[in-house]
Design a protein around this motif. Structure first.
Motif, PDB file in Angstrom:
ATOM      1  N   ILE A  31     -47.050 -45.107  -8.037  1.00  0.00           N
ATOM      2  CA  ILE A  31     -47.388 -45.090  -6.606  1.00  0.00           C
ATOM      3  C   ILE A  31     -48.183 -46.333  -6.208  1.00  0.00           C
ATOM      4  O   ILE A  31     -47.895 -46.959  -5.203  1.00  0.00           O
ATOM      5  N   VAL A  32     -49.180 -46.695  -7.008  1.00  0.00           N
ATOM      6  CA  VAL A  32     -49.974 -47.874  -6.638  1.00  0.00           C
ATOM      7  C   VAL A  32     -49.111 -49.137  -6.578  1.00  0.00           C
ATOM      8  O   VAL A  32     -49.190 -49.891  -5.618  1.00  0.00           O
ATOM      9  N   PRO A  33     -48.264 -49.388  -7.594  1.00  0.00           N
ATOM     10  CA  PRO A  33     -47.400 -50.566  -7.456  1.00  0.00           C
ATOM     11  C   PRO A  33     -46.504 -50.475  -6.224  1.00  0.00           C
ATOM     12  O   PRO A  33     -46.226 -51.486  -5.592  1.00  0.00           O
ATOM     13  N   ALA A  34     -46.085 -49.262  -5.879  1.00  0.00           N
ATOM     14  CA  ALA A  34     -45.208 -49.124  -4.714  1.00  0.00           C
ATOM     15  C   ALA A  34     -45.941 -49.550  -3.455  1.00  0.00           C
ATOM     16  O   ALA A  34     -45.375 -50.183  -2.570  1.00  0.00           O
ATOM     17  N   ILE A  35     -47.212 -49.203  -3.392  1.00  0.00           N
ATOM     18  CA  ILE A  35     -47.971 -49.521  -2.178  1.00  0.00           C
ATOM     19  C   ILE A  35     -48.081 -51.029  -2.026  1.00  0.00           C
ATOM     20  O   ILE A  35     -47.965 -51.573  -0.935  1.00  0.00           O
ATOM     21  N   PHE A  36     -48.274 -51.721  -3.149  1.00  0.00           N
ATOM     22  CA  PHE A  36     -48.470 -53.164  -3.043  1.00  0.00           C
ATOM     23  C   PHE A  36     -47.200 -53.958  -3.268  1.00  0.00           C
ATOM     24  O   PHE A  36     -47.224 -55.183  -3.205  1.00  0.00           O
ATOM     25  N   GLY A  37     -46.104 -53.269  -3.548  1.00  0.00           N
ATOM     26  CA  GLY A  37     -44.837 -53.976  -3.680  1.00  0.00           C
ATOM     27  C   GLY A  37     -44.709 -54.780  -4.951  1.00  0.00           C
ATOM     28  O   GLY A  37     -43.988 -55.749  -5.011  1.00  0.00           O
ATOM     29  N   VAL A  38     -45.418 -54.373  -6.002  1.00  0.00           N
ATOM     30  CA  VAL A  38     -45.265 -55.075  -7.282  1.00  0.00           C
ATOM     31  C   VAL A  38     -44.574 -54.150  -8.266  1.00  0.00           C
ATOM     32  O   VAL A  38     -44.403 -52.970  -8.006  1.00  0.00           O
ATOM     33  N   SER A  39     -44.183 -54.687  -9.398  1.00  0.00           N
ATOM     34  CA  SER A  39     -43.468 -53.853 -10.362  1.00  0.00           C
ATOM     35  C   SER A  39     -43.896 -54.202 -11.778  1.00  0.00           C
ATOM     36  O   SER A  39     -44.102 -55.366 -12.101  1.00  0.00           O
ATOM     37  N   CYS A 204     -52.258 -54.250  15.610  1.00  0.00           N
ATOM     38  CA  CYS A 204     -52.760 -53.388  14.536  1.00  0.00           C
ATOM     39  C   CYS A 204     -51.771 -52.284  14.228  1.00  0.00           C
ATOM     40  O   CYS A 204     -51.452 -52.001  13.070  1.00  0.00           O
ATOM     41  N   LYS A 205     -51.252 -51.661  15.297  1.00  0.00           N
ATOM     42  CA  LYS A 205     -50.303 -50.556  15.124  1.00  0.00           C
ATOM     43  C   LYS A 205     -49.044 -51.045  14.408  1.00  0.00           C
ATOM     44  O   LYS A 205     -48.543 -50.405  13.489  1.00  0.00           O
ATOM     45  N   GLU A 206     -48.563 -52.219  14.859  1.00  0.00           N
ATOM     46  CA  GLU A 206     -47.358 -52.774  14.249  1.00  0.00           C
ATOM     47  C   GLU A 206     -47.547 -53.010  12.764  1.00  0.00           C
ATOM     48  O   GLU A 206     -46.697 -52.661  11.945  1.00  0.00           O
ATOM     49  N   PHE A 207     -48.673 -53.632  12.430  1.00  0.00           N
ATOM     50  CA  PHE A 207     -48.970 -53.963  11.040  1.00  0.00           C
ATOM     51  C   PHE A 207     -49.000 -52.709  10.189  1.00  0.00           C
ATOM     52  O   PHE A 207     -48.368 -52.621   9.136  1.00  0.00           O
ATOM     53  N   LEU A 208     -49.751 -51.706  10.681  1.00  0.00           N
ATOM     54  CA  LEU A 208     -49.875 -50.471   9.912  1.00  0.00           C
ATOM     55  C   LEU A 208     -48.543 -49.750   9.797  1.00  0.00           C
ATOM     56  O   LEU A 208     -48.171 -49.263   8.732  1.00  0.00           O
ATOM     57  N   SER A 209     -47.788 -49.720  10.907  1.00  0.00           N
ATOM     58  CA  SER A 209     -46.496 -49.027  10.894  1.00  0.00           C
ATOM     59  C   SER A 209     -45.569 -49.646   9.857  1.00  0.00           C
ATOM     60  O   SER A 209     -44.930 -48.961   9.064  1.00  0.00           O
ATOM     61  N   LYS A 210     -45.536 -50.992   9.873  1.00  0.00           N
ATOM     62  CA  LYS A 210     -44.670 -51.689   8.917  1.00  0.00           C
ATOM     63  C   LYS A 210     -45.038 -51.314   7.493  1.00  0.00           C
ATOM     64  O   LYS A 210     -44.174 -50.994   6.671  1.00  0.00           O
ATOM     65  N   HIS A 211     -46.315 -51.338   7.214  1.00  0.00           N
ATOM     66  CA  HIS A 211     -46.703 -51.093   5.831  1.00  0.00           C
ATOM     67  C   HIS A 211     -46.578 -49.640   5.418  1.00  0.00           C
ATOM     68  O   HIS A 211     -46.283 -49.345   4.256  1.00  0.00           O
ATOM     69  N   VAL A 212     -46.777 -48.736   6.368  1.00  0.00           N
ATOM     70  CA  VAL A 212     -46.545 -47.320   6.037  1.00  0.00           C
ATOM     71  C   VAL A 212     -45.070 -47.112   5.683  1.00  0.00           C
ATOM     72  O   VAL A 212     -44.728 -46.497   4.675  1.00  0.00           O
ATOM     73  N   HIS A 213     -44.191 -47.657   6.550  1.00  0.00           N
ATOM     74  CA  HIS A 213     -42.750 -47.521   6.278  1.00  0.00           C
ATOM     75  C   HIS A 213     -42.389 -48.097   4.921  1.00  0.00           C
ATOM     76  O   HIS A 213     -41.741 -47.453   4.100  1.00  0.00           O
ATOM     77  N   LEU A 214     -42.832 -49.352   4.687  1.00  0.00           N
ATOM     78  CA  LEU A 214     -42.459 -50.023   3.438  1.00  0.00           C
ATOM     79  C   LEU A 214     -42.950 -49.255   2.220  1.00  0.00           C
ATOM     80  O   LEU A 214     -42.223 -49.040   1.255  1.00  0.00           O
ATOM     81  N   MET A 215     -44.207 -48.803   2.314  1.00  0.00           N
ATOM     82  CA  MET A 215     -44.785 -48.105   1.172  1.00  0.00           C
ATOM     83  C   MET A 215     -43.998 -46.843   0.843  1.00  0.00           C
ATOM     84  O   MET A 215     -43.674 -46.579  -0.317  1.00  0.00           O
ATOM     85  N   CYS A 216     -43.670 -46.088   1.867  1.00  0.00           N
ATOM     86  CA  CYS A 216     -42.971 -44.826   1.618  1.00  0.00           C
ATOM     87  C   CYS A 216     -41.561 -45.063   1.108  1.00  0.00           C
ATOM     88  O   CYS A 216     -41.073 -44.343   0.226  1.00  0.00           O
ATOM     89  N   TYR A 217     -40.882 -46.065   1.639  1.00  0.00           N
ATOM     90  CA  TYR A 217     -39.546 -46.351   1.121  1.00  0.00           C
ATOM     91  C   TYR A 217     -39.605 -46.801  -0.327  1.00  0.00           C
ATOM     92  O   TYR A 217     -38.751 -46.459  -1.130  1.00  0.00           O
ATOM     93  N   ARG A 218     -40.647 -47.560  -0.662  1.00  0.00           N
ATOM     94  CA  ARG A 218     -40.751 -48.014  -2.047  1.00  0.00           C
ATOM     95  C   ARG A 218     -40.985 -46.836  -2.987  1.00  0.00           C
ATOM     96  O   ARG A 218     -40.475 -46.805  -4.103  1.00  0.00           O
ATOM     97  N   ILE A 219     -41.770 -45.858  -2.532  1.00  0.00           N
ATOM     98  CA  ILE A 219     -41.967 -44.674  -3.361  1.00  0.00           C
ATOM     99  C   ILE A 219     -40.652 -43.932  -3.530  1.00  0.00           C
ATOM    100  O   ILE A 219     -40.310 -43.477  -4.621  1.00  0.00           O
ATOM    101  N   CYS A 220     -39.881 -43.850  -2.455  1.00  0.00           N
ATOM    102  CA  CYS A 220     -38.579 -43.180  -2.549  1.00  0.00           C
ATOM    103  C   CYS A 220     -37.644 -43.926  -3.490  1.00  0.00           C
ATOM    104  O   CYS A 220     -36.859 -43.318  -4.218  1.00  0.00           O
ATOM    105  N   VAL A 221     -37.729 -45.250  -3.473  1.00  0.00           N
ATOM    106  CA  VAL A 221     -36.906 -46.042  -4.387  1.00  0.00           C
ATOM    107  C   VAL A 221     -37.232 -45.665  -5.825  1.00  0.00           C
ATOM    108  O   VAL A 221     -36.357 -45.489  -6.665  1.00  0.00           O
ATOM    109  N   ARG A 222     -38.520 -45.536  -6.107  1.00  0.00           N
ATOM    110  CA  ARG A 222     -38.895 -45.144  -7.451  1.00  0.00           C
ATOM    111  C   ARG A 222     -38.544 -43.696  -7.748  1.00  0.00           C
ATOM    112  O   ARG A 222     -38.304 -43.328  -8.893  1.00  0.00           O
ATOM    113  N   ALA A 223     -38.474 -42.883  -6.691  1.00  0.00           N
ATOM    114  CA  ALA A 223     -38.095 -41.482  -6.893  1.00  0.00           C
ATOM    115  C   ALA A 223     -36.647 -41.371  -7.365  1.00  0.00           C
ATOM    116  O   ALA A 223     -36.260 -40.402  -7.991  1.00  0.00           O
TER     117      ALA A 223
END
Lengths: 455, 174
Positions: A31-39, A204-223
């Motif tokens: 999960i942590v790597p997913a949040i930061f986009g590293v592997s 601020c909203k845009e920035f947070l929205s982008k990163h929330v989306h990206l983070m969750c998709y990355r977790i799904c990718v790992r799922a």
């Protein structure tokens, strides 16, 4: 019965500790790597190991077949019969040249003309280009999943044990892990986007929205244990553009959206999907249509045009085939998205079916069954190519533009470029195509037969 | 003869067409093939698979019909003359094509039948009169016994120079 009591608390303790350990590992390694986009590269190592095992398994099966002196069933991707690529005109001219001594340029009917239609018809009964695109591709070597095995009788004991081990790993270790991750990813998406939705519109909203989306998709990718290789990332879609890709499964969305920030287009569903969709649109302007609105092409085109004209809005993600195809070909692109006049960013997605076939055969499996099959495969391996942007040239219409984009995608992904409509999965082919054939043939037999008719 | 792998492949194809999964194919199963549905003679070809009065064809019948399109191998030409004629002989291939024209199966292609088949092939693009004269000419050229219809023998005579073996054969890739 009473003897179990002291063991009871021991078991409970062990269970508690192992769950905590599992969760920590999950957090740290996934999960942590997913949040930061590293592997960490764990998935790549996993993939290499699996490949070695598959090669060994295939050799064993071939050896087993050779010992019994049987020919092995090998699926052929390029068709089973030799088809002449000659057209109606060419063949009929050739038949007339050899059959009768009459002049070639007098168009007329011959009894032998029927041979062309007959043979072509029988050829399509034996092997046609369209129906095989709607079922999963056959693999050349076995990947230790019973769902892809055609040579059951040649499996040795060692291979069976290996397969059994594979079943254990996939169902008892990987599946619960993946379900836990998927659950985490989806709930984070829903809560994250809802929370972000309460913020006032702004950077601020845009920035947070982008990163929330990206983070969750990355977790799904790992799922899904998806191992994705992105090529040419400098061509990634920009604001005000439309991203088009070939469609193989709903997972395509997760794959693309974990590497970029897109506005989704689609129909609002009920149930869990609907909840996710409604939450997502609070944080960022996706384009969702009601079921009734989907039929109204004019309305759809209008809303899409409005979206792309606003340069601050995100690139739209669209799958012009309209349905899932089995990733061996690209079928007709619906012209709607190509009429809008925005820059098109084509993307080619090619899955490697060795580790798990991602194709969703919606007439065979429902969504839940499909996801379970995905989560009990070894992995989803794919390559994504971002192609350079294309715009409609003045001399071409929407259909020609759509075909041009489709060919580019097919070429890059190594897929067969077909003109057939993916809708043929469920619907009958239009009569217009038959009428075209009849018209073509009519031209060949109408001519100066008037002076040849006798009373 | 047909190899083991060819039979396996055709069986695999048969089952993929058999959407009802009951071991037989119906006319709808064939019509689901888009490239066949746009063939002007699609319906006549599909009909060739179904024996008289039946609506289902099993794998045996499927193979039997497809056997007409096996290439004529050299070693088969020198096979014993006493056995039954193989389905893929020149004569049987011609008979297959003849039956596509002969709608009522009376071993004669009448003017009416020829007109109907022609209409299937040309759609709405040729007028009745033009089509009629095409049919008349064709029958006149082929008819030898003066009954204004084409019998199988007359059909064979008209097509004696055509390379039927090549035009009505389908080769497997492997």
């Amino acid at each position: 019965m009473f003897l179990l009591l002291p063991f009871d608390s021991l078991v409970v303790n062990l269970l508690g500790i192992s769950i905590t350990v599992l969760f920590t590992l999950l957090l740290v390694f996934i999960i942590v790597p997913a949040i930061f986009g590293v592997s960490f590269g764990i998935r790549k190592v996993y993939m290499k190991t699996l490949l070695k095992i598959f090669q060994w398994a295939t050799l064993r099966i071939e050896r087993g077949a050779k010992e019994k002196n049987h020919p092995l069933y090998k699926p052929y991707v390029n068709g089973i019969i030799a088809k002449e690529p000659t057209s109606l005109e060419e063949e009929i001219k050739e038949m007339r040249r050899s059959g009768s001594g009459k002049a070639l340029d007098t168009p007329e009917f011959e009894l032998s003309d029927i041979f062309y239609f007959c043979r072509k018809g029988i050829e399509t009964i034996m092997d046609d280009e369209v129906t095989k695109r709607f079922s999963a591709e056959e693999l050349e070597s076995w990947n230790l999943l019973s769902r892809t095995n055609y040579n059951f009788q040649y499996i040795s004991l060692r291979l069976t044990v290996l397969w059994g081990l594979g079943v254990l790993i996939r169902y008892c270790f990987l599946l619960p892990l993946r379900i836990a991750l998927a659950f985490t990813g989806i709930s984070l998406l829903v809560t994250g986007t809802t929370v972000v939705g309460y913020l006032p519109n702004g950077r601020c909203k845009e920035f947070l929205s982008k990163h929330v989306h990206l983070m969750c998709y990355r977790i799904c990718v790992r799922a899904l244990t998806a191992i994705i290789t992105y090529h040419d990332r400098e061509n990634r879609p920009r604001n005000g553009g439309i991203c088009v890709a070939n469609h193989t499964s709903p997972i395509d969305v997760i794959i693309l959206a974990s590497d970029g920030y897109y506005a989704m287009v689609g129909q609002i569903h009920g149930g869990l999907m609907g909840v996710i969709q409604r939450a997502m649109v609070k944080a960022c302007p996706h384009v969702w249509f009601e079921r009734s609105e989907v039929k109204d092409r004019h309305l759809v085109a209008q809303r899409l045009t409005e979206h792309v004209q606003d340069k601050s809005k995100l690139p739209i993600l669209i799958f012009p085939e309209g349905t899932c195809i089995n990733n061996t070909s690209v079928m007709m692109f619906k012209k709607g998205s190509f009429e809008i006049g925005a820059t098109v960013y084509p993307v080619a997605i090619k899955y490697d079916p060795q580790f798990g076939d991602a194709f969703w055969n919606s007439s065979k499996y429902g969504m839940v069954t499909y996801l379970l099959r995905m989560m009990t495969s070894w992995a989803i391996v794919c390559s994504v190519w971002y192609l350079p942007p294309m715009t409609r040239q003045p001399e071409e219409d929407a259909v020609q533009f759509a075909n041009r984009v489709k060919s580019a995608i097919a070429r890059q992904g190594g897929l067969v470029d077909l003109l057939w409509d993916g809708g043929l999965k469920r619907e009958k082919v239009k009569d217009a195509f038959k009428e075209e054939q009849q018209k073509l043939y009519s031209k060949m037999i109408v001519g100066n037969h008037e002076d040849r008719s006798r009373s | 003869s047909v190899s083991h792998s060819q039979i396996t492949r055709l069986y695999s194809r048969f089952t993929s067409l058999d959407k009802g999964e009951n071991g037989t194919l119906s006319r709808e199963d064939f019509q689901r093939i888009p490239e066949l549905a746009i063939n002007p003679l699609g319906d006549r070809i599909i009909n060739a698979f179904f024996p008289e009065g039946e609506d289902q064809v099993n794998f045996r019948g499927f193979m039997r019909t497809l056997a007409h399109f096996r290439p004529i191998e050299d070693n088969e030409k020198s096979r014993d003359q006493n056995g039954p004629e193989p389905l893929n002989s020149r004569s049987n291939k011609l008979h297959f094509a003849f039956r596509l024209y002969d709608l009522d199966k009376d071993d004669k292609i009448s003017r009416d039948e020829l007109l109907q088949v022609l209409r299937m092939m040309v759609g709405v693009n040729i007028s009745d009169e033009q089509l009629g004269s095409i049919a008349d000419r064709t029958i006149q050229e082929a008819d030898q016994d003066g009954d204004s219809a084409i019998s199988f023998a007359e059909f064979v005579k008209v097509l004696e120079k055509v390379d039927v073996e090549q035009k009505m054969s389908i080769r497997f890739l492997h």
